[in-house]
Write a protein that holds these residues in place. Sequence first.
Motif, PDB file in Angstrom:
ATOM      1  N   LYS A 190       0.833  -1.216   0.000  1.00 30.00           N
ATOM      2  CA  LYS A 190       0.000   0.000   0.000  1.00 30.00           C
ATOM      3  C   LYS A 190       0.861   1.258   0.000  1.00 30.00           C
ATOM      4  O   LYS A 190       0.551   2.240  -0.682  1.00 30.00           O
ATOM      5  N   ALA A 191       1.952   1.216   0.763  1.00 24.44           N
ATOM      6  CA  ALA A 191       2.815   2.400   0.833  1.00 24.44           C
ATOM      7  C   ALA A 191       3.396   2.719  -0.541  1.00 24.44           C
ATOM      8  O   ALA A 191       3.444   3.884  -0.972  1.00 24.44           O
ATOM      9  N   MET A 192       3.834   1.686  -1.256  1.00 21.92           N
ATOM     10  CA  MET A 192       4.414   1.907  -2.581  1.00 21.92           C
ATOM     11  C   MET A 192       3.345   2.383  -3.568  1.00 21.92           C
ATOM     12  O   MET A 192       3.590   3.233  -4.411  1.00 21.92           O
ATOM     13  N   GLN A 193       2.140   1.815  -3.429  1.00 20.24           N
ATOM     14  CA  GLN A 193       1.054   2.251  -4.314  1.00 20.24           C
ATOM     15  C   GLN A 193       0.754   3.730  -4.096  1.00 20.24           C
ATOM     16  O   GLN A 193       0.524   4.470  -5.049  1.00 20.24           O
ATOM     17  N   HIS A 194       0.801   4.113  -2.830  1.00 22.84           N
ATOM     18  CA  HIS A 194       0.521   5.516  -2.515  1.00 22.84           C
ATOM     19  C   HIS A 194       1.566   6.434  -3.156  1.00 22.84           C
ATOM     20  O   HIS A 194       1.240   7.491  -3.687  1.00 22.84           O
ATOM     21  N   ARG A 195       2.814   5.981  -3.117  1.00 24.94           N
ATOM     22  CA  ARG A 195       3.869   6.790  -3.750  1.00 24.94           C
ATOM     23  C   ARG A 195       3.588   6.961  -5.244  1.00 24.94           C
ATOM     24  O   ARG A 195       3.788   8.031  -5.809  1.00 24.94           O
ATOM     25  N   VAL A 196       3.139   5.886  -5.873  1.00 22.61           N
ATOM     26  CA  VAL A 196       2.867   5.954  -7.318  1.00 22.61           C
ATOM     27  C   VAL A 196       1.703   6.904  -7.592  1.00 22.61           C
ATOM     28  O   VAL A 196       1.811   7.809  -8.434  1.00 22.61           O
ATOM     29  N   THR A 197       0.607   6.712  -6.856  1.00 16.43           N
ATOM     30  CA  THR A 197      -0.588   7.506  -7.179  1.00 16.43           C
ATOM     31  C   THR A 197      -0.433   8.979  -6.776  1.00 16.43           C
ATOM     32  O   THR A 197      -1.140   9.828  -7.288  1.00 16.43           O
ATOM     33  N   SER A 198       0.526   9.244  -5.883  1.00 14.78           N
ATOM     34  CA  SER A 198       0.696  10.660  -5.522  1.00 14.78           C
ATOM     35  C   SER A 198       1.842  11.320  -6.298  1.00 14.78           C
ATOM     36  O   SER A 198       2.215  12.453  -6.001  1.00 14.78           O
ATOM     37  N   THR A 199       2.380  10.632  -7.278  1.00 19.05           N
ATOM     38  CA  THR A 199       3.417  11.255  -8.119  1.00 19.05           C
ATOM     39  C   THR A 199       2.750  11.784  -9.386  1.00 19.05           C
ATOM     40  O   THR A 199       2.205  11.002 -10.180  1.00 19.05           O
ATOM     41  N   PRO A 200       2.745  13.104  -9.572  1.00 21.86           N
ATOM     42  CA  PRO A 200       1.905  13.667 -10.640  1.00 21.86           C
ATOM     43  C   PRO A 200       2.309  13.237 -12.059  1.00 21.86           C
ATOM     44  O   PRO A 200       1.440  13.133 -12.919  1.00 21.86           O
ATOM     45  N   ASN A 201       3.588  12.986 -12.304  1.00 21.36           N
ATOM     46  CA  ASN A 201       3.954  12.652 -13.700  1.00 21.36           C
ATOM     47  C   ASN A 201       3.980  11.144 -13.981  1.00 21.36           C
ATOM     48  O   ASN A 201       4.598  10.699 -14.938  1.00 21.36           O
ATOM     49  N   ILE A 202       3.302  10.361 -13.108  1.00 25.20           N
ATOM     50  CA  ILE A 202       3.089   8.941 -13.448  1.00 25.20           C
ATOM     51  C   ILE A 202       1.645   8.792 -13.925  1.00 25.20           C
ATOM     52  O   ILE A 202       0.697   9.125 -13.196  1.00 25.20           O
ATOM     53  N   ASP A 203       1.499   8.327 -15.155  1.00 25.46           N
ATOM     54  CA  ASP A 203       0.175   8.087 -15.729  1.00 25.46           C
ATOM     55  C   ASP A 203      -0.117   6.593 -15.569  1.00 25.46           C
ATOM     56  O   ASP A 203       0.410   5.768 -16.305  1.00 25.46           O
ATOM     57  N   LEU A 204      -0.918   6.266 -14.549  1.00 26.02           N
ATOM     58  CA  LEU A 204      -1.150   4.864 -14.194  1.00 26.02           C
ATOM     59  C   LEU A 204      -2.322   4.299 -14.984  1.00 26.02           C
ATOM     60  O   LEU A 204      -3.423   4.848 -14.958  1.00 26.02           O
ATOM     61  N   ARG A 205      -2.070   3.214 -15.694  1.00 26.31           N
ATOM     62  CA  ARG A 205      -3.127   2.595 -16.514  1.00 26.31           C
ATOM     63  C   ARG A 205      -3.376   1.173 -16.027  1.00 26.31           C
ATOM     64  O   ARG A 205      -2.522   0.302 -16.176  1.00 26.31           O
ATOM     65  N   TYR A 206      -4.547   0.946 -15.441  1.00 29.83           N
ATOM     66  CA  TYR A 206      -4.907  -0.413 -15.039  1.00 29.83           C
ATOM     67  C   TYR A 206      -5.466  -1.182 -16.232  1.00 29.83           C
ATOM     68  O   TYR A 206      -5.834  -0.588 -17.249  1.00 29.83           O
ATOM     69  N   ASN A 207      -5.558  -2.489 -16.085  1.00 26.75           N
ATOM     70  CA  ASN A 207      -6.110  -3.361 -17.148  1.00 26.75           C
ATOM     71  C   ASN A 207      -5.450  -3.103 -18.493  1.00 26.75           C
ATOM     72  O   ASN A 207      -6.097  -3.204 -19.542  1.00 26.75           O
ATOM     73  N   THR A 208      -4.184  -2.763 -18.451  1.00 22.68           N
ATOM     74  CA  THR A 208      -3.528  -2.374 -19.698  1.00 22.68           C
ATOM     75  C   THR A 208      -2.286  -3.211 -19.938  1.00 22.68           C
ATOM     76  O   THR A 208      -1.492  -3.446 -19.027  1.00 22.68           O
ATOM     77  N   GLU A 209      -2.136  -3.656 -21.171  1.00 26.24           N
ATOM     78  CA  GLU A 209      -0.981  -4.472 -21.559  1.00 26.24           C
ATOM     79  C   GLU A 209      -0.361  -3.895 -22.820  1.00 26.24           C
ATOM     80  O   GLU A 209      -0.950  -3.039 -23.479  1.00 26.24           O
ATOM     81  N   ILE A 210       0.813  -4.417 -23.155  1.00 22.54           N
ATOM     82  CA  ILE A 210       1.465  -3.956 -24.383  1.00 22.54           C
ATOM     83  C   ILE A 210       0.991  -4.810 -25.548  1.00 22.54           C
ATOM     84  O   ILE A 210       1.012  -6.043 -25.477  1.00 22.54           O
TER      85      ILE A 210
END
Length: 321
Positions: A190-210
């Motif tokens: 959870k702590a690491m997830q929080h770091r990701v979601t609170s970093t403004p220049n990370i565009d997080l895409r769920y359900n997404t693959e290459i």
Amino acid sequence: MSNQPEHIKTLIIGSGPAGYTAAIYAARADLKPVVYTGLEPGGQLTTTTEVDNFPGYPDGVDGPTMMVQLQQQAERFGTDVRIGMATAVHFSEEVGGLHQVTIDNEKELLAETVIISTGATAKYLGLPSEQRLRGGGVSACAVCDGFFYKGQDVAIVGGGDTAAEEATYLANICNKVTMLVRKDQMRASKAMQHRVTSTPNIDLRYNTEIDEVLGEQVVEGLRMVNNQTGEKEEIAITGLFIAIGHKPNTDIFKGQLDMDEAGYLITEGKSTKTNLPGVFASGDVQDKEYRQAVTAAGTGCMAALDAERYLATVESVEVQA
Ligand code: NDP
């Protein structure tokens, strides 16, 4: 040729920074080390280009050059470096017992002490476009290669602690980081997830693959697909980081050495001791957390010192007996 097993004082399995550093220390302590290189002589660093974070190289060094230099340094003190792969082991459980190791399914060794430095292998997705562009913008180590994409747009794949940590690391250096997570949630703490979601220049895409990595010689973009809707989208990037886990190279040790659930060897306390006397582990094979060349080299040194102390104890027992 004799079929008698060859007697070896110190056997080192693996030839990355851990194995060669163990060899340098073991050779200087007159432990007569023999290194078997494995299938990828030089280890993971031979697949990277520039190494800028190993202390002592102010201008950086390319991975293959550094590994040749480490080999030469080990050989300078008398290390016997051989091409070959350990294919089976039968370790002794007795203090002072000899450890049987088979090389390339045919050559038998009996070693007084064994240092395991077989490393771990980064997992890749296996897409042809990803494989073609490895070394051309596709990397499995943000800490090693992120700096080359300073100020640029990059993407990272994975939803574990490594991906989360590397995404925030990259976000500090790069303009924008698109993070692709295949499920609707991350596996990271959870702590690491929080770091990701609170970093403004990370565009997080769920359900997404290459769907495909774009570019002929170097990475130029990414076609992503939403695995729920099937919708595809292309973005321009110059670097793609794969952070979907590593596999420690420990298959041949199963049933003999203690491992965690992912297969990493377990060492005792701050030492490199495994659960068997005279068998030591160093480098990424026992470290899923730091995984750096310099930390691997550090534990290689520790393993040689542990092996030296172990052999001294065994010899003093033999003298008294
Ligand atoms: P993990 O196995 O924990 O996570 C792998 C991630 O990659 C998961 O999100 C997984 O998705 C995803 N993944 C796997 N295969 C694919 C694929 N083919 N396509 C897309 N995504 C994929 O590996 P990590 O390297 O993150 O971590 C390994 C261990 O090291 C963990 O125990 C972790 O906690 C630990 N660690 C700890 C750190 C710390 O404490 N600072 C730092 C780094 C690691 P899914 O969830 O869908 O399976």
